[in-house]
Each structure stands twice: as structure tokens, then as C-alpha cells.
Enzyme design. Structure first.
Site, PDB file in Angstrom:
ATOM      1  N   CYS A 182       0.822  -1.227   0.000  1.00  0.00           N
ATOM      2  CA  CYS A 182       0.000   0.000   0.000  1.00  0.00           C
ATOM      3  C   CYS A 182       0.850   1.269   0.000  1.00  0.00           C
ATOM      4  O   CYS A 182       0.352   2.340  -0.342  1.00  0.00           O
ATOM      5  CB  CYS A 182      -0.951   0.003   1.184  1.00  0.00           C
ATOM      6  SG  CYS A 182      -2.169  -1.315   1.070  1.00  0.00           S
ATOM      7  N   HIS A 218      -3.557   7.384   2.005  1.00  0.00           N
ATOM      8  CA  HIS A 218      -3.915   6.048   1.536  1.00  0.00           C
ATOM      9  C   HIS A 218      -5.319   5.748   2.057  1.00  0.00           C
ATOM     10  O   HIS A 218      -5.620   5.998   3.221  1.00  0.00           O
ATOM     11  CB  HIS A 218      -2.899   5.034   2.065  1.00  0.00           C
ATOM     12  CG  HIS A 218      -3.287   3.615   1.806  1.00  0.00           C
ATOM     13  ND1 HIS A 218      -3.737   3.189   0.573  1.00  0.00           N
ATOM     14  CD2 HIS A 218      -3.315   2.528   2.611  1.00  0.00           C
ATOM     15  CE1 HIS A 218      -4.009   1.897   0.644  1.00  0.00           C
ATOM     16  NE2 HIS A 218      -3.772   1.476   1.869  1.00  0.00           N
ATOM     17  N   ASN A 240     -10.115  -0.119  -0.362  1.00  0.00           N
ATOM     18  CA  ASN A 240      -8.649  -0.037  -0.323  1.00  0.00           C
ATOM     19  C   ASN A 240      -8.097  -0.615  -1.631  1.00  0.00           C
ATOM     20  O   ASN A 240      -8.196  -1.819  -1.864  1.00  0.00           O
ATOM     21  CB  ASN A 240      -8.138  -0.831   0.882  1.00  0.00           C
ATOM     22  CG  ASN A 240      -6.622  -0.779   1.030  1.00  0.00           C
ATOM     23  OD1 ASN A 240      -5.910  -0.350   0.118  1.00  0.00           O
ATOM     24  ND2 ASN A 240      -6.131  -1.224   2.169  1.00  0.00           N
TER      25      ASN A 240
END
Ligand code: ACO
Length: 323
Positions: free
Chosen positions: A113, A250, A280
Site C-alpha cells: 500500500c 492512503h 482499499n
């Protein structure tokens, strides 16, 4: 002093939209649990015949159009991804071919990520060192391919998508009044590998594997480490948190984003949020959020943006840039 400024952005989301309610008859979960614990309402899933490189090519083409340049004017392509089409060659070379770019160089970065933050830092260093004048940076993921659909604690969290940014060299004074990337801060600590990993791979099982996560432990690290890295990058840039116009975090969990904004003393009006609609999307989430906000005309020239992310490794970091 050479700086890497943002010349254009673009993004692509697969057509298929999956609402939280889709999971309700498959798992012991609910729209209510997913919304309140994560802020996620829906996500996009790639079609069976769509690969990460396909998503990346769409986003790349949108970013080139937004920048008003052609593929031939790009010196390098960097793709941040943990879900490549194949073990090799890189997704970046596939995107290079897909956009018709026959020169320069292309490679992938893998920091889960945090991948797009690592890619931004990488591209910034290359531009400042004179290795490239224009770099096409892409975050592209198909995390739906590594979900365990029986694990309610992970499979409701992730989505597919791609975002892209064109960075270009420009002259600056060398202080915080410059446009472009002003500071970066990268970190990792491999002792936390068991908190978030995929249980397969080329040299272990010979399979792609499935994502495994101890979500509540990752959550605690995220809340602590994201504000810390953002503050460090702001310090390096010679800026105070009050000077931040936009936080582009994020997009893993709304509660993590709110906690980070609180620690940075930023009101939520200054935070770009796409987690409700995208879930996500790992390394794609920051360029997706940046491109969505840019397409809505939210960033003004001269605005200070802070982007931050944490993911498997653990690996985390942040970037401060002036739009
Ligand atoms: N539906 C209903 N209940 C659920 C679900 C679900 N989908 N998932 C978990 N639960 C249950 C758990 O089983 C647990 O039940 P129990 O108390 O009976 O054992 C309860 O909910 C609480 O579980 P927690 O894991 O403590 O819940 P938490 O509030 O921490 O939320 C979440 C879980 C959303 C995963 C959160 O911890 C999180 O967002 N973590 C960080 C994720 C992240 O940022 N990852 C980094 C980036 S990802 C990458 O790098 C690939």
C-alpha cells in the site's frame, strides 16, 4: 535546483461496482458493519479478462491526455503494484508497450500500500539527479485476485483500480516556495511481516496466495506511524502542519484517516476521501484520490499536499509537494 512537478493526473476504475450488501448473503457480515468500521460503501472489481496492466494503461492514457503530452515525450514508466499480471516481465513494460512508448525505461516498485509513495520518492530522486525529465508514475492493482472470499475480515476491504501522475522536471529556487516534490520520508520494518502478507509466492508455494492481515494490529501501527512520517516530511520541507492545504491519504479505513488528520490538527475538509467509493486499492489509492480531486478542480496552483501510506512489510512513508 531541479524539482519534480505534477504535470497531469488520470485514473481508471473497472466498470463493475460491488456494494457492501453484495457480501451479506455470502458471509456473516453487514453493510452496517463495513460502513461503520471502515467507511467503505462500495468498490470496483476488474472483469475476469482485465489485468493490472489493462487498468494501468487506461490510467496512463488519461494522465497523458490531462498533461497534454504524448507517450513519446516520457522518459520512464514506474508502476507501483503488488498484483502484477505475471511474475515477469514488469507491469511497467506492459504499460510502456500499451501506450505505444518505444524508448526510455520502465520498471515496477513493490511496497504494497505504500508503493506509490515509494515510487514518487524514486521518481523525484531520478528527476533531481537528471536521469529523466518526465516520468509516468502509476499505481495499479487487482487485489480482488488475492482475496480469500471466506475471510470476512479482509475480503470486504479491498477493490481494484489504477491512478497515474506525470512528473516533469522544472527549475526551482531550492526552498519551500518551489512547486513540485519538496520532501519525502520512507520507512520500513521487516519484523512486522506477519501482520500483513500474502501466503503464497514464486519461491515458496508456487501459487499467488491470499492476503492475510491482523487488521487491529495494523490499525494501531497506522495511526501512530502515518502522522509521524507526515510530520517528518513536513519538517524536511521546512513547513508546518498548519500550512498544509490537502492531505491525500492512503484510503484503507476512514477511522485511520480521521485519526491521522486529528494528529496533524487538520480539519476533515482538507482531506481527500475516496475510500467510500473505492475501498482499499493498495498502491492505486493515492494516485486515484489525487486524480479524482484534481478532476474536480479541488487543487489550486501553489497548494501544499501531503500524501501518506502504510502497508505490508510494514512499509510506510509520505511525500510533501506543492501543486
Ligand atoms: N463483518 C462483521 N464482523 C467482522 C468483519 C466483517 N466484515 N470483519 C471482522 N469482524 C469481526 C471480527 O471477527 C471481530 O469479532 P470478535 O470480536 O467476535 O472477534 C470484530 O469484528 C472486531 O474485529 P477487529 O479486527 O478488532 O475490528 P477493527 O475495528 O480493528 O476493524 C479492520 C477491522 C477494518 C480490518 C481494521 O482493523 C483496519 O482497517 N485495519 C487496518 C487495515 C490497513 O490499514 N491495512 C494497511 C493497508 S493494506 C495493505 O498494505 C495491503
Amino acid at each position: 535546483m531541479r524539482r519534480a512537478i505534477v504535470r497531469g493526473t488520470g485514473h481508471y476504475l473497472p466498470e463493475r461496482v460491488v456494494e457492501n450488501t453484495w457480501f451479506e448473503d455470502k458471509l456473516d457480515t453487514s453493510d452496517e458493519w463495513i460502513r461503520t468500521r471502515t467507511g467503505i460503501e462500495r468498490r470496483h472489481f476488474a472483469a475476469d479478462d482485465q489485468r493490472t496492466s489493462d487498468l494501468g494503461i487506461h490510467a496512463a492514457q488519461a494522465a497523458l491526455a490531462n498533461a497534454g503530452i504524448t507517450a513519446g515525450q516520457i522518459d520512464a514508466v514506474i508502476v507501483a503494484t503488488s498484483t502484477p499480471d505475471l511474475t515477469f516481465p514488469s507491469v511497467a513494460t506492459m504499460v510502456q508497450a500499451g501506450i505505444g512508448m518505444r524508448s526510455g525505461f520502465a520498471y515496477d516498485v513493490q511496497a504494497v500500500c505504500a508503493g506509490f509513495i515509494y515510487a514518487l520518492a524514486n521518481a523525484d530522486a531520478m528527476i533531481r539527479a537528471g536521469l529523466a525529465d518526465r516520468i509516468l508514475l502509476i499505481g495499479a492493482e487487482t487485489f480482488s485476485r488475492i482475496m480469500d472470499w471466506t475471510d470476512r475480515s479482509t475480503c470486504v476491504l479491498f477493490g481494484d483500480g489504477a491512478g497515474a501522475v506525470v512528473l516533469e522536471a522544472a527549475d526551482g529556487a531550492g526552498d519551500s516556495s518551489d512547486r513540485g516534490i519538496l520532501a519525502t520520508d520512507l520507512n520500513s520494518d521487516g519484523q512486522y511481516r506477519d501482520l500483513l502478507y500474502v501466503d503464497g509466492g514464486v519461491a515458496s508455494t508456487g501459487t499467488a496466495g491470499h492476503l492475510r492481515m491482523q487488521g487491529n494490529l495494523v490499525f494501531r501501527h497506522a495511526v501512530e506511524k502515518l502522522a509521524d512520517t507526515a510530520h517528518r516530511a513536513l519538517d524536511k520541507a521546512g513547513l508546518a502542519p498548519q500550512e498544509v492545504d490537502w492531505l491525500v491519504p492512503h484510503q484503507a479505513n476512514l477511522r485511520i484517516i480521521e485519526a491521522t488528520a486529528r494528529r496533524m490538527q487538520l480539519p476533515m475538509e482538507k482531506v481527500v476521501l475516496t475510500v467510500a467509493d473505492h475501498g482499499n486499492t493498495s498502491a492505486a489509492s493515492i494516485p486515484l484520490a489525487m486524480s479524482v480531486a484534481n478532476s474536480e478542480g479541488r487543487f489550486q496552483s501553489g497548494d501544499i499536499l501531503v500524501a501518506e501510506a502504510i502497508g505490508g512489510g510494514l512499509a510506510w512513508g509520505s511525500v510533501v509537494l506543492r501543486w
